[in-house]
Design a protein around this motif. Structure first.
Motif, PDB file in Angstrom:
ATOM      1  N   VAL A  15       0.844  -1.078   0.085  1.00  0.00           N
ATOM      2  CA  VAL A  15       0.003   0.126   0.059  1.00  0.00           C
ATOM      3  C   VAL A  15       0.921   1.256  -0.035  1.00  0.00           C
ATOM      4  CG1 VAL A  15      -1.889   1.170   1.014  1.00  0.00           C
ATOM      5  CG2 VAL A  15      -1.805  -1.266   1.130  1.00  0.00           C
ATOM      6  N   GLY A  16       0.985   1.737  -1.278  1.00  0.00           N
ATOM      7  CA  GLY A  16       1.750   3.154  -1.278  1.00  0.00           C
ATOM      8  C   GLY A  16       3.076   2.911  -2.289  1.00  0.00           C
ATOM      9  N   ILE A  19       8.734   6.396  -1.693  1.00  0.00           N
ATOM     10  CA  ILE A  19      10.107   5.698  -1.436  1.00  0.00           C
ATOM     11  C   ILE A  19      10.200   4.195  -1.038  1.00  0.00           C
ATOM     12  CG2 ILE A  19      12.374   5.819  -0.384  1.00  0.00           C
ATOM     13  CD1 ILE A  19      12.070   7.327  -3.086  1.00  0.00           C
ATOM     14  N   ALA A  20       9.269   4.063   0.543  1.00  0.00           N
ATOM     15  CA  ALA A  20       9.465   2.819   1.084  1.00  0.00           C
ATOM     16  C   ALA A  20       8.912   1.748   0.316  1.00  0.00           C
ATOM     17  CB  ALA A  20       8.571   3.109   2.440  1.00  0.00           C
ATOM     18  N   SER A  38      -1.579   2.895  -5.243  1.00  0.00           N
ATOM     19  CA  SER A  38      -1.368   4.180  -4.900  1.00  0.00           C
ATOM     20  C   SER A  38      -2.515   4.943  -5.106  1.00  0.00           C
ATOM     21  CB  SER A  38      -0.365   4.542  -6.256  1.00  0.00           C
ATOM     22  OG  SER A  38       0.059   6.083  -5.961  1.00  0.00           O
ATOM     23  N   ASN A  46       4.613  12.071  -0.105  1.00  0.00           N
ATOM     24  CA  ASN A  46       5.568  12.944   0.786  1.00  0.00           C
ATOM     25  C   ASN A  46       7.008  12.791  -0.058  1.00  0.00           C
ATOM     26  OD1 ASN A  46       3.579  13.765   2.407  1.00  0.00           O
ATOM     27  ND2 ASN A  46       4.697  12.623   4.260  1.00  0.00           N
ATOM     28  N   SER A  47       7.105  11.423  -0.421  1.00  0.00           N
ATOM     29  CA  SER A  47       8.736  11.145  -0.978  1.00  0.00           C
ATOM     30  C   SER A  47       8.868  12.254  -2.051  1.00  0.00           C
ATOM     31  CB  SER A  47       8.765   9.898  -1.390  1.00  0.00           C
ATOM     32  OG  SER A  47       8.607   8.802  -0.571  1.00  0.00           O
ATOM     33  N   THR A 203       2.998  20.628   5.382  1.00  0.00           N
ATOM     34  CA  THR A 203       3.934  20.550   4.340  1.00  0.00           C
ATOM     35  C   THR A 203       3.417  19.154   3.439  1.00  0.00           C
ATOM     36  OG1 THR A 203       5.545  19.364   5.326  1.00  0.00           O
ATOM     37  CG2 THR A 203       6.077  21.444   5.254  1.00  0.00           C
ATOM     38  N   ALA A 361       6.446   0.167   6.675  1.00  0.00           N
ATOM     39  CA  ALA A 361       7.673   0.591   6.716  1.00  0.00           C
ATOM     40  C   ALA A 361       7.543   2.131   5.843  1.00  0.00           C
ATOM     41  CB  ALA A 361       8.613   0.159   5.325  1.00  0.00           C
ATOM     42  N   GLY A 362       8.435   3.256   6.040  1.00  0.00           N
ATOM     43  CA  GLY A 362       8.349   4.260   5.805  1.00  0.00           C
ATOM     44  C   GLY A 362       7.555   5.159   6.830  1.00  0.00           C
ATOM     45  N   ARG A 374      12.833  13.653  14.700  1.00  0.00           N
ATOM     46  CA  ARG A 374      13.752  13.218  13.582  1.00  0.00           C
ATOM     47  C   ARG A 374      14.749  14.314  13.076  1.00  0.00           C
ATOM     48  NH1 ARG A 374      13.000  13.636   7.267  1.00  0.00           N
ATOM     49  NH2 ARG A 374      11.423  15.427   7.954  1.00  0.00           N
ATOM     50  N   LEU A 380      14.130   9.511   4.592  1.00  0.00           N
ATOM     51  CA  LEU A 380      13.974   8.768   3.079  1.00  0.00           C
ATOM     52  C   LEU A 380      15.087   7.549   3.369  1.00  0.00           C
ATOM     53  CD1 LEU A 380      14.550  11.750   0.876  1.00  0.00           C
ATOM     54  CD2 LEU A 380      12.622  10.272   1.062  1.00  0.00           C
TER      55      LEU A 380
HETATM   56  C1  LIG Z   1       8.074  18.827   1.981  1.00  0.00           C
HETATM   57  C2  LIG Z   1       8.633  17.793   2.358  1.00  0.00           C
HETATM   58  C3  LIG Z   1      10.271  17.580   2.146  1.00  0.00           C
HETATM   59  C4  LIG Z   1      10.646  16.546   2.952  1.00  0.00           C
HETATM   60  N1  LIG Z   1      12.056  16.830   2.757  1.00  0.00           N
HETATM   61  C5  LIG Z   1      12.712  15.456   3.291  1.00  0.00           C
HETATM   62  C6  LIG Z   1      14.179  15.381   3.013  1.00  0.00           C
HETATM   63  O1  LIG Z   1      14.830  16.170   2.417  1.00  0.00           O
HETATM   64  N2  LIG Z   1      15.084  14.238   3.371  1.00  0.00           N
HETATM   65  C7  LIG Z   1      14.140  13.466   4.142  1.00  0.00           C
HETATM   66  O2  LIG Z   1      14.716  12.268   4.483  1.00  0.00           O
HETATM   67  N3  LIG Z   1      12.778  13.504   4.370  1.00  0.00           N
HETATM   68  C8  LIG Z   1      12.228  14.301   3.905  1.00  0.00           C
HETATM   69  N4  LIG Z   1      10.728  14.456   3.976  1.00  0.00           N
HETATM   70  C9  LIG Z   1      10.070  13.241   4.516  1.00  0.00           C
HETATM   71  C10 LIG Z   1      10.112  12.101   3.602  1.00  0.00           C
HETATM   72  O3  LIG Z   1       9.710  12.774   2.183  1.00  0.00           O
HETATM   73  C11 LIG Z   1       9.026  11.149   3.945  1.00  0.00           C
HETATM   74  O4  LIG Z   1       8.950  10.849   5.342  1.00  0.00           O
HETATM   75  C12 LIG Z   1       9.100  10.023   3.292  1.00  0.00           C
HETATM   76  O5  LIG Z   1       9.288  10.402   1.910  1.00  0.00           O
HETATM   77  C13 LIG Z   1       7.977   9.062   3.361  1.00  0.00           C
HETATM   78  O6  LIG Z   1       8.145   8.024   2.321  1.00  0.00           O
HETATM   79  P1  LIG Z   1       6.944   6.980   2.366  1.00  0.00           P
HETATM   80  O7  LIG Z   1       7.053   5.921   1.271  1.00  0.00           O
HETATM   81  O8  LIG Z   1       6.729   6.259   3.733  1.00  0.00           O
HETATM   82  O9  LIG Z   1       5.461   7.601   2.366  1.00  0.00           O
HETATM   83  P2  LIG Z   1       5.010   8.733   0.717  1.00  0.00           P
HETATM   84  O10 LIG Z   1       6.034   9.092   0.112  1.00  0.00           O
HETATM   85  O11 LIG Z   1       4.209   9.623   1.558  1.00  0.00           O
HETATM   86  O12 LIG Z   1       4.075   7.827   0.200  1.00  0.00           O
HETATM   87  C14 LIG Z   1       2.769   7.300   0.530  1.00  0.00           C
HETATM   88  C15 LIG Z   1       2.031   6.346  -0.458  1.00  0.00           C
HETATM   89  O13 LIG Z   1       1.082   5.713   0.133  1.00  0.00           O
HETATM   90  C16 LIG Z   1      -0.247   5.973  -0.622  1.00  0.00           C
HETATM   91  N5  LIG Z   1      -1.167   5.646   0.083  1.00  0.00           N
HETATM   92  C17 LIG Z   1      -1.780   6.347   1.327  1.00  0.00           C
HETATM   93  N6  LIG Z   1      -2.994   5.826   1.623  1.00  0.00           N
HETATM   94  C18 LIG Z   1      -3.422   4.802   0.668  1.00  0.00           C
HETATM   95  C19 LIG Z   1      -4.628   4.145   0.729  1.00  0.00           C
HETATM   96  N7  LIG Z   1      -5.655   4.248   1.373  1.00  0.00           N
HETATM   97  N8  LIG Z   1      -4.604   3.360  -0.491  1.00  0.00           N
HETATM   98  C20 LIG Z   1      -3.831   3.430  -1.356  1.00  0.00           C
HETATM   99  N9  LIG Z   1      -2.617   3.950  -1.243  1.00  0.00           N
HETATM  100  C21 LIG Z   1      -2.445   4.900  -0.172  1.00  0.00           C
HETATM  101  C22 LIG Z   1      -0.141   7.356  -1.085  1.00  0.00           C
HETATM  102  O14 LIG Z   1      -0.935   7.390  -2.347  1.00  0.00           O
HETATM  103  C23 LIG Z   1       1.430   7.322  -1.749  1.00  0.00           C
HETATM  104  O15 LIG Z   1       1.761   6.656  -2.758  1.00  0.00           O
HETATM  105  C24 LIG Z   1      10.128  15.575   3.637  1.00  0.00           C
HETATM  106  C25 LIG Z   1       8.754  15.583   3.432  1.00  0.00           C
HETATM  107  C26 LIG Z   1       7.924  16.676   3.000  1.00  0.00           C
HETATM  108  C27 LIG Z   1       6.520  16.664   3.005  1.00  0.00           C
END
Ligand SMILES: Cc1cc2nc3c(=O)[nH]c(=O)nc-3n(C[C@H](O)[C@H](O)[C@H](O)COP(=O)(O)OP(=O)(O)OC[C@H]3O[C@@H](n4cnc5c(N)ncnc54)[C@H](O)[C@@H]3O)c2cc1C
Length: 490
Positions: A15-16, A19-20, A38, A46-47, A203, A361-362, A374, A380
């Motif tokens: 689910v997602g 990056i994770a 997605s 957020n990634s 953000t 994860a993530g 953090r 990331l």
């Molecule tokens: C503006 C900003 C700047 C940042 N800068 C940095 C940085 O420079 N360095 C750093 O290390 N971190 C940074 N972060 C934090 C970092 O980007 C995030 O913590 C990290 O990317 C999270 O990755 P993730 O894969 O866990 O989730 P996300 O990248 O948020 O992905 C979540 C996914 O889950 C999907 N999803 C959610 N709910 C559902 C559902 N019900 N059904 C199906 N799909 C669903 C979404 O569509 C999406 O595809 C930043 C964050 C923001 C917002």
């Protein structure tokens, strides 16, 4: 996505597509069939918005794992899980280097050496970045790599609305537009990201409604430290709900933080000045705003010159220009807002939740890596390391021989009709949390807020509402807000 094209059962549902999720998918062998969901288009997460970059120790002459561990522990108030931090720091560099193999380009100097930048809380330059659009670069390249995998189906605009445990796996209700389908998974990895949208100002993009946390909670998984919410000190102080981030790296490159009198003030609160960790800078801004009775704060990077600014921060330059601020000539108006969640679905070093076959994860997970706060650019890295760990552990289970989920022959369609979500529900939840639990919590508002959120949650759960994205997200927001306020209500 046309849901009829999907199979009824998959070995793994991720689910997602942040990056994770993406990096996890890349770490499965090609005989494991995977469905990646997605909620919006696959690049929206957020990634994709990450600006600063990814922290990792590559230069063992001038830096060390011990120093990165120590910086992480200091930022986290030593509430971190030491083993998780060690795993993050020691295994992370290998994962970051692998992203280069998948085509991710980090900035290099004229000799082709990777350029490392500094951010708040780091004692060494160890952040790899792609200008100030690091997350977009990583997501773009990892999406391309995942799209080449024959065993992974990516379903865009497809949301998990509810989920339950069945024998040896999970039953998942998914929705795309007005179409619904039930899919079954032997294993599930929740990589559903953060909770930003439970706040009035954040953000985070619109997908960040804490759905994965709600789904795990409803199934009985342990949720940990959900009140460990990070507020970024320097978001663009504009009128939008989604606030444009002015990355830590801007302060890392020397920007000054100014109060309403256009004076630097951080020396009043912390000797690390502008480079103190995020929670310290955010709290300092709120205290300074109370001292001076003004919410007007600014970043000043003008003295670095137009050429440097445009080259080092093209995304921030363009983003601010859109709002009428030329950061090479003007001060940037900033104020803290919700940014990141340290807590989440409790997992171990292999990204296993407390429920069998459920992984996380993530940002939706709580690995213990971040403690209370953090360290910049560690998330990331966490998404990479624990995404891979989940894939490796699930693969191990599959290789060891396992029973597939018991899927019923055919099932009656659930009734998904009902009343629309009452107008204003999401706004009310956001207002309560913004008031009760922002940078400096309002003890008085917490108890009242919790009671009101509990009412809203019960109404959403027990009423007969139509299953829509709006309703499911409101349920997630109310669940997340309730767990947070319950945790801090003393
Ligand atoms: C503006 C900003 C700047 C940042 N800068 C940095 C940085 O420079 N360095 C750093 O290390 N971190 C940074 N972060 C934090 C970092 O980007 C995030 O913590 C990290 O990317 C999270 O990755 P993730 O894969 O866990 O989730 P996300 O990248 O948020 O992905 C979540 C996914 O889950 C999907 N999803 C959610 N709910 C559902 C559902 N019900 N059904 C199906 N799909 C669903 C979404 O569509 C999406 O595809 C930043 C964050 C923001 C917002």
């Amino acid at each position: 996505m046309n849901l009829s094209e999907l199979k009824r059962q998959y070995s793994v549902v991720i689910v997602g597509s942040g990056i994770a999720g993406l990096y996890a998918a890349l770490n499965f062998p090609e005989d494991v069939d995977i469905l990646m969901l997605s909620k919006k288009e696959r690049h929206q997460s957020n990634s994709s918005l990450a600006q600063g970059g990814v922290a990792c120790v590559l230069d063992l002459e001038n830096d060390s794992y011990e120093l990165h561990i120590e910086d992480t522990l200091i930022a986290g108030g030593r509430a971190n899980d030491f083993d998780a931090v060690t795993q993050l720091v020691e295994e992370g560099p290998g994962d970051v280097l692998r992203t280069i193999d998948y085509g991710v380009e980090y900035d290099r100097d004229e000799n082709g050496e990777l350029v490392k930048t500094l951010e708040g809380g780091h004692c060494r330059r160890r952040i790899l970045h792609h200008k100030d659009t690091s997350g977009k670069e990583m997501v773009d390249k990892l999406v391309l790599a995942v799209e080449k995998l024959p065993n992974v189906t990516i379903a865009d605009e497809t949301m998990v609305t509810s989920m339950s445990r069945i024998k040896n796996g999970f039953k998942m209700e998914i929705m795309s537009g007005s179409e619904f389908k039930t899919v079954y998974a032997d294993f599930c990895l929740l990589a559903s990201g953060g909770i930003g949208r439970v706040y009035k100002y954040t953000t985070n993009p619109s997908v960040a409604t804490g759905d994965g946390i709600r789904l795990a909670y409803e199934m009985g998984a342990s949720i940990k430290n959900l009140s460990y919410v990070q507020f970024h000190p320097t978001a663009f102080n504009g009128a939008n709900r989604e606030q444009f981030l002015i990355s830590e790296a801007v302060r890392g490159e020397g920007a000054y933080l100014l109060n309403c009198n256009k004076e630097r003030f951080m020396d009043r609160y912390d000797e690390r000045l502008e480079l103190a960790p995020r929670d310290v800078v955010s709290r300092s801004i709120i205290m300074e705003s109370r001292r001076l009775g003004s919410n007007n704060f600014y970043l000043d990077i003008r003295y670095k010159g137009e050429e440097f600014i445009k080259n080092r921060f093209p995304g921030i330059y363009a983003g601010c220009l859109k709002q009428g601020v030329d950061i090479s000539k003007d001060l940037i108006p900033v104020f803290p807002c919700q940014h990141y969640l340290m807590g989440g679905i409790e997992v171990d070093l292999n990204a296993r939740t407390t429920l069998p076959r459920l992984y996380a994860a993530g940002e939706c997970s709580c690995t213990g890596v971040h403690g209370r706060n953090r360290l910049a650019s560690n998330s990331l890295l966490e998404a990479l390391v624990f995404g891979r760990k989940a894939a490796e552990d699930i693969t191990k289970c599959i290789r060891a021989g396992f029973f597939k989920a018991s899927v019923p022959e055919d099932e009656k369609e659930p009734d998904r009709n009902g009343a629309p979500l009452p107008k204003g529900t999401r706004t009310e939840i956001r207002d309560i949390l913004q008031r009760a639990y922002f940078v400096i919590p309002d003890e008085g508002a917490i108890h009242q807020g919790k009671k009101r959120i509990e009412n809203i949650l019960n109404r959403l759960k027990n009423g007969k509402f139509a299953v829509t994205a709006d309703y499911c997200e409101a349920l997630s927001l109310a669940t997340v807000a309730y767990i947070i306020l319950k945790e801090v209500d003393r």
